[in-house]
Write a protein that holds these residues in place. Structure first.
Motif, PDB file in Angstrom:
ATOM      1  N   ALA A   1     -16.728  35.297 -22.266  1.00  0.00           N
ATOM      2  CA  ALA A   1     -16.650  36.553 -23.006  1.00  0.00           C
ATOM      3  C   ALA A   1     -15.821  37.606 -22.273  1.00  0.00           C
ATOM      4  CB  ALA A   1     -18.063  37.088 -23.267  1.00  0.00           C
ATOM      5  N   LEU A   2     -15.871  37.598 -20.932  1.00  0.00           N
ATOM      6  CA  LEU A   2     -15.218  38.649 -20.159  1.00  0.00           C
ATOM      7  C   LEU A   2     -13.795  38.284 -19.742  1.00  0.00           C
ATOM      8  CD1 LEU A   2     -18.151  39.784 -17.819  1.00  0.00           C
ATOM      9  CD2 LEU A   2     -17.347  40.855 -19.935  1.00  0.00           C
ATOM     10  N   ILE A   3     -13.542  36.992 -19.564  1.00  0.00           N
ATOM     11  CA  ILE A   3     -12.225  36.555 -19.080  1.00  0.00           C
ATOM     12  C   ILE A   3     -11.612  35.640 -20.128  1.00  0.00           C
ATOM     13  CG2 ILE A   3     -10.995  35.441 -17.190  1.00  0.00           C
ATOM     14  CD1 ILE A   3     -13.439  35.960 -15.426  1.00  0.00           C
ATOM     15  N   GLY A   4     -10.497  36.048 -20.651  1.00  0.00           N
ATOM     16  CA  GLY A   4      -9.899  35.318 -21.764  1.00  0.00           C
ATOM     17  C   GLY A   4      -9.582  33.872 -21.454  1.00  0.00           C
ATOM     18  N   TRP A   5      -8.894  33.639 -20.319  1.00  0.00           N
ATOM     19  CA  TRP A   5      -8.464  32.281 -19.998  1.00  0.00           C
ATOM     20  C   TRP A   5      -9.622  31.361 -19.612  1.00  0.00           C
ATOM     21  CZ3 TRP A   5      -9.925  30.788 -15.196  1.00  0.00           C
ATOM     22  CH2 TRP A   5     -10.137  31.774 -14.238  1.00  0.00           C
ATOM     23  N   PHE A   6     -10.768  31.945 -19.245  1.00  0.00           N
ATOM     24  CA  PHE A   6     -11.896  31.117 -18.794  1.00  0.00           C
ATOM     25  C   PHE A   6     -12.470  30.298 -19.951  1.00  0.00           C
ATOM     26  CE2 PHE A   6     -16.326  30.366 -17.463  1.00  0.00           C
ATOM     27  CZ  PHE A   6     -16.082  29.775 -16.227  1.00  0.00           C
ATOM     28  N   GLY A   7     -12.240  30.764 -21.193  1.00  0.00           N
ATOM     29  CA  GLY A   7     -12.753  30.022 -22.341  1.00  0.00           C
ATOM     30  C   GLY A   7     -12.172  28.628 -22.452  1.00  0.00           C
ATOM     31  N   SER A   8     -10.951  28.435 -21.964  1.00  0.00           N
ATOM     32  CA  SER A   8     -10.348  27.105 -22.006  1.00  0.00           C
ATOM     33  C   SER A   8     -10.760  26.254 -20.809  1.00  0.00           C
ATOM     34  CB  SER A   8      -8.815  27.221 -22.033  1.00  0.00           C
ATOM     35  OG  SER A   8      -8.337  27.908 -20.877  1.00  0.00           O
ATOM     36  N   VAL A   9     -11.321  26.871 -19.779  1.00  0.00           N
ATOM     37  CA  VAL A   9     -11.745  26.140 -18.575  1.00  0.00           C
ATOM     38  C   VAL A   9     -13.210  25.732 -18.672  1.00  0.00           C
ATOM     39  CG1 VAL A   9     -12.048  26.301 -16.063  1.00  0.00           C
ATOM     40  CG2 VAL A   9     -10.031  27.311 -17.158  1.00  0.00           C
ATOM     41  N   ALA A  10     -14.026  26.598 -19.279  1.00  0.00           N
ATOM     42  CA  ALA A  10     -15.475  26.375 -19.306  1.00  0.00           C
ATOM     43  C   ALA A  10     -15.876  25.001 -19.843  1.00  0.00           C
ATOM     44  CB  ALA A  10     -16.148  27.484 -20.116  1.00  0.00           C
ATOM     45  N   PRO A  11     -15.285  24.498 -20.944  1.00  0.00           N
ATOM     46  CA  PRO A  11     -15.710  23.176 -21.431  1.00  0.00           C
ATOM     47  C   PRO A  11     -15.494  22.043 -20.440  1.00  0.00           C
ATOM     48  CG  PRO A  11     -14.463  24.345 -23.117  1.00  0.00           C
ATOM     49  CD  PRO A  11     -14.305  25.114 -21.850  1.00  0.00           C
ATOM     50  N   TRP A  12     -14.598  22.249 -19.477  1.00  0.00           N
ATOM     51  CA  TRP A  12     -14.297  21.199 -18.501  1.00  0.00           C
ATOM     52  C   TRP A  12     -15.250  21.232 -17.312  1.00  0.00           C
ATOM     53  CZ3 TRP A  12     -10.668  17.540 -19.632  1.00  0.00           C
ATOM     54  CH2 TRP A  12      -9.838  17.819 -20.711  1.00  0.00           C
ATOM     55  N   VAL A  13     -16.065  22.284 -17.224  1.00  0.00           N
ATOM     56  CA  VAL A  13     -17.038  22.373 -16.119  1.00  0.00           C
ATOM     57  C   VAL A  13     -18.475  22.461 -16.624  1.00  0.00           C
ATOM     58  CG1 VAL A  13     -15.382  23.421 -14.534  1.00  0.00           C
ATOM     59  CG2 VAL A  13     -16.787  24.888 -15.984  1.00  0.00           C
ATOM     60  N   ASP A  14     -18.649  22.494 -17.929  1.00  0.00           N
ATOM     61  CA  ASP A  14     -19.992  22.599 -18.507  1.00  0.00           C
ATOM     62  C   ASP A  14     -20.480  21.191 -18.875  1.00  0.00           C
ATOM     63  OD1 ASP A  14     -22.344  23.236 -19.740  1.00  0.00           O
ATOM     64  OD2 ASP A  14     -21.498  24.726 -21.103  1.00  0.00           O
ATOM     65  N   PHE A  15     -21.187  20.562 -17.959  1.00  0.00           N
ATOM     66  CA  PHE A  15     -21.635  19.190 -18.153  1.00  0.00           C
ATOM     67  C   PHE A  15     -22.689  19.087 -19.250  1.00  0.00           C
ATOM     68  CE2 PHE A  15     -23.715  15.265 -16.078  1.00  0.00           C
ATOM     69  CZ  PHE A  15     -22.875  14.410 -16.771  1.00  0.00           C
ATOM     70  N   GLN A  16     -23.528  20.106 -19.392  1.00  0.00           N
ATOM     71  CA  GLN A  16     -24.571  20.063 -20.414  1.00  0.00           C
ATOM     72  C   GLN A  16     -23.982  20.077 -21.822  1.00  0.00           C
ATOM     73  OE1 GLN A  16     -28.191  22.473 -19.578  1.00  0.00           O
ATOM     74  NE2 GLN A  16     -27.090  23.173 -17.763  1.00  0.00           N
ATOM     75  N   SER A  17     -23.018  20.958 -22.056  1.00  0.00           N
ATOM     76  CA  SER A  17     -22.389  21.005 -23.379  1.00  0.00           C
ATOM     77  C   SER A  17     -21.605  19.731 -23.654  1.00  0.00           C
ATOM     78  CB  SER A  17     -21.459  22.222 -23.479  1.00  0.00           C
ATOM     79  OG  SER A  17     -22.204  23.425 -23.395  1.00  0.00           O
ATOM     80  N   ALA A  18     -20.958  19.192 -22.634  1.00  0.00           N
ATOM     81  CA  ALA A  18     -20.194  17.961 -22.810  1.00  0.00           C
ATOM     82  C   ALA A  18     -21.104  16.803 -23.195  1.00  0.00           C
ATOM     83  CB  ALA A  18     -19.430  17.637 -21.526  1.00  0.00           C
TER      84      ALA A  18
END
Length: 262
Positions: A203-220
């Motif tokens: 929500a706070l960092i625009g580019w982080f939205g494209s990185v988060a799915p690659w580090v969120d093991f639970q959502s994956a």
């Protein structure tokens, strides 16, 4: 004068099957291990009873997949604790010296503990499936209709894989920290706090939205229930799994192999 020495050169190693059997018995032979297994079963039953009561009272539809999803949520919270205790009980109860003296091949001991964790995971899954089966049959009887068996092999495989990952996540933290309270606290931070931090970063960092799915093991892992997965989803599952499961397990195993036993 010649001093007598103890020659262990011809001592036969402990058979691996016996090593697994011993580790399995140790997993439920203590009060903590026994009651953890009992609590998992009782919480699954309690959650299914609540779901049954709510759906019947509000005349809501209920399928076998729904009862399994409830069981999956409960077991995914407690199976990592089970994986933690399979490892850390040796160190908290100061029995590691005895274990490694009787079986100095530490990789075999770690592998036996991992097999025990997988066996207990399969047993927990079996209990959850049976309780879910009883729940859907009771629902159908109370509603006077045929049970809805909507679940499918993809749902079953996703259930199996996610529960196994949950246990192995706790197992990895246990080998990394070798301390029961610390491993449990870190797991619950990972389980409940990290997703919020990832959402906040998105929500706070625009580019982080494209990185988060690659580090969120639970959502994956959650994407496994929406079979089939795209190539990107498989990539996110593999990358996040390497970060949160494979790397901690590798470092933790290395630590156990080199740790001084007191």
């Amino acid at each position: 004068m010649t001093l007598a020495t103890l020659d262990l050169g011809d001592t036969r190693p402990t058979p691996y099957r016996r090593l697994v059997a011993v580790e399995l018995r140790k997993s439920y032979d203590t009060r903590a291990g026994f009651w953890l297994l009992m609590v998992i079963a009782l919480l699954v039953v309690a959650a299914e009873v609540i779901v049954l009561a709510v759906t019947v009272s509000q005349d809501e539809p209920l399928a076998y997949g729904d009862t399994t999803a409830v069981a999956a949520f409960v077991t995914s919270v407690l199976l990592p604790v089970l994986g933690i205790m399979v490892v850390t009980s040796e160190w908290s109860q100061r029995t590691a010296m005895v274990t490694f003296a009787l079986e100095p091949r530490r990789p075999h001991v770690i592998a036996a503990k991992a097999v025990v964790g997988l066996l207990l995971t399969l047993a927990t899954i079996a209990v959850a499936l049976v309780v879910g089966l009883v729940t859907i049959l009771l629902y159908a009887a109370l509603q006077g209709e045929s049970p809805v068996w909507h679940f499918g092999w993809s749902g079953f495989l996703a259930f199996l894989v996610t529960q196994t990952f949950a246990m192995l996540g706790g197992f990895a933290l246990a080998t990394l920290l070798l301390n029961t309270p610390a491993a449990i606290v870190v797991f619950f931070v990972y389980r409940w706090v990290l997703p919020g931090l990832l959402a906040l970063g998105t929500a706070l960092i625009g580019w982080f939205g494209s990185v988060a799915p690659w580090v969120d093991f639970q959502s994956a892992q959650g994407e496994l229930y929406d079979w089939p997965l795209s190539g990107e989803q498989w990539g996110q599952l593999v990358v996040s799994g390497l970060i949160w499961l494979v790397v901690p397990l590798a470092i933790g195993t290395w630590r156990v192999l080199r740790a001084e036993v007191k």
